[in-house]
Design a protein around this motif. Structure first.
Motif, short mmCIF file in Angstrom:
data_model
loop_
_atom_site.label_atom_id
_atom_site.label_comp_id
_atom_site.label_asym_id
_atom_site.label_seq_id
_atom_site.Cartn_x
_atom_site.Cartn_y
_atom_site.Cartn_z
N ALA A 60 -0.63 -16.90 0.57
CA ALA A 60 -2.07 -16.84 0.33
C ALA A 60 -2.82 -16.31 1.55
N ALA A 61 -2.36 -16.67 2.73
CA ALA A 61 -3.01 -16.17 3.94
C ALA A 61 -2.87 -14.65 4.05
N TRP A 62 -1.67 -14.13 3.78
CA TRP A 62 -1.47 -12.67 3.82
C TRP A 62 -2.31 -11.98 2.75
N VAL A 63 -2.37 -12.55 1.56
CA VAL A 63 -3.13 -11.95 0.46
C VAL A 63 -4.62 -11.92 0.80
N VAL A 64 -5.15 -13.02 1.30
CA VAL A 64 -6.58 -13.08 1.64
C VAL A 64 -6.90 -12.09 2.76
N LEU A 65 -6.03 -12.01 3.76
CA LEU A 65 -6.27 -11.10 4.86
C LEU A 65 -6.24 -9.63 4.41
N PHE A 69 -9.62 -6.96 4.16
CA PHE A 69 -9.71 -5.62 4.74
C PHE A 69 -9.72 -4.52 3.68
N ALA A 70 -9.03 -4.72 2.58
CA ALA A 70 -8.98 -3.70 1.53
C ALA A 70 -10.33 -3.53 0.85
N THR A 71 -11.11 -4.59 0.76
CA THR A 71 -12.40 -4.51 0.09
C THR A 71 -13.57 -4.25 1.04
N HIS A 72 -13.31 -4.27 2.32
CA HIS A 72 -14.37 -3.99 3.29
C HIS A 72 -14.62 -2.49 3.34
N ILE A 117 9.54 -7.81 -2.18
CA ILE A 117 8.62 -7.71 -3.33
C ILE A 117 7.19 -8.04 -2.89
N TYR A 118 7.04 -9.07 -2.05
CA TYR A 118 5.71 -9.40 -1.54
C TYR A 118 5.10 -8.22 -0.77
N CYS A 119 5.91 -7.56 0.03
CA CYS A 119 5.40 -6.43 0.81
C CYS A 119 4.95 -5.29 -0.10
N PHE A 120 5.73 -5.00 -1.14
CA PHE A 120 5.31 -3.97 -2.10
C PHE A 120 4.01 -4.36 -2.79
N LEU A 121 3.90 -5.61 -3.20
CA LEU A 121 2.68 -6.06 -3.87
C LEU A 121 1.48 -6.05 -2.93
N LEU A 122 1.69 -6.35 -1.67
CA LEU A 122 0.59 -6.27 -0.71
C LEU A 122 0.14 -4.82 -0.51
N PHE A 123 1.09 -3.89 -0.54
CA PHE A 123 0.71 -2.48 -0.47
C PHE A 123 -0.13 -2.08 -1.69
N ILE A 124 0.25 -2.55 -2.85
CA ILE A 124 -0.53 -2.25 -4.05
C ILE A 124 -1.90 -2.90 -3.96
N LEU A 125 -1.96 -4.08 -3.37
CA LEU A 125 -3.24 -4.76 -3.19
C LEU A 125 -4.19 -3.96 -2.28
N CYS A 126 -3.63 -3.16 -1.40
CA CYS A 126 -4.45 -2.32 -0.53
C CYS A 126 -5.28 -1.32 -1.33
N SER A 127 -4.82 -0.94 -2.50
CA SER A 127 -5.53 0.07 -3.29
C SER A 127 -6.35 -0.54 -4.41
N VAL A 128 -6.70 -1.80 -4.32
CA VAL A 128 -7.50 -2.46 -5.35
C VAL A 128 -8.97 -2.01 -5.28
#
Length: 169
Positions: A60-65, A69-72, A117-128
């Motif tokens: 959750a900490a990685w996702v929130v962080l 930054f992705a939405t800023h 898998i978490y790293c791939f999903l975090l990369f996808i989260l960068c493009s939200v």
């Protein structure tokens, strides 16, 4: 074309960051490595006393962080950097687990597949969040569908990780 370039960019970031984690582990002494691992994700050191919160909170900490930054509007470039830091820790901890004598099963069943898998999903989260030019102005667009899909996928993977830690290991 854009998606293939993005995939190549993410693959290069993944490879360089993972190797950087391996190099960092070689530079650090073992006691400093263990302190760093204990600070970021103590599950790597001891799998016997793991609660559900020990699995959910680091993720959750990685996702929130990354999401922050992705939405800023001005700091969105740092979201990929945060994922690169996560991958560096992934490589760092991977070497630690592989240097331990009895942890090859732990590494192959739990650590490597779930963290990758978490790293791939975090990369996808960068493009939200994306910007679109409408007329002379730029508008930020938040993809709610992609965000919900990523959160559901992260939840399913997290439940699978808890199951793997509890029942397989």
């Amino acid at each position: 074309m854009f998606r293939s370039v993005l995939f190549i960019q993410y693959a290069v970031i993944l490879a360089i960051s993972f190797v950087s984690g391996v190099v960092c582990f070689q530079i650090f002494s073992l006691d400093k490595s263990m302190k760093l691992i204990e600070y970021i994700d103590p599950r790597v050191l001891d799998l016997t006393d793991i609660s559900i919160w020990n699995t959910i909170l680091p993720l959750a900490a990685w996702v929130v962080l990354v999401l922050f930054f992705a939405t800023h509007p001005f700091l969105h470039v740092l979201a990929k950097f945060i994922v690169a830091v996560k991958i560096t820790f992934f490589g760092f901890s991977s070497v630690f687990l592989l240097t331990q004598q009895e942890s090859l099963i732990t590494y192959s069943v739990w650590w490597f597949p779930f963290q990758l898998i978490y790293c791939f999903l975090l990369f996808i989260l960068c493009s939200v969040n994306s910007t679109k030019k409408i007329g002379t102005t730029r508008k930020n667009l938040f993809s709610q569908k992609l965000f919900v899909t990523i959160i559901i996928t992260l939840t399913i993977i997290c439940v699978g990780e808890i199951f793997a830690i509890s029942y397989i290991l």
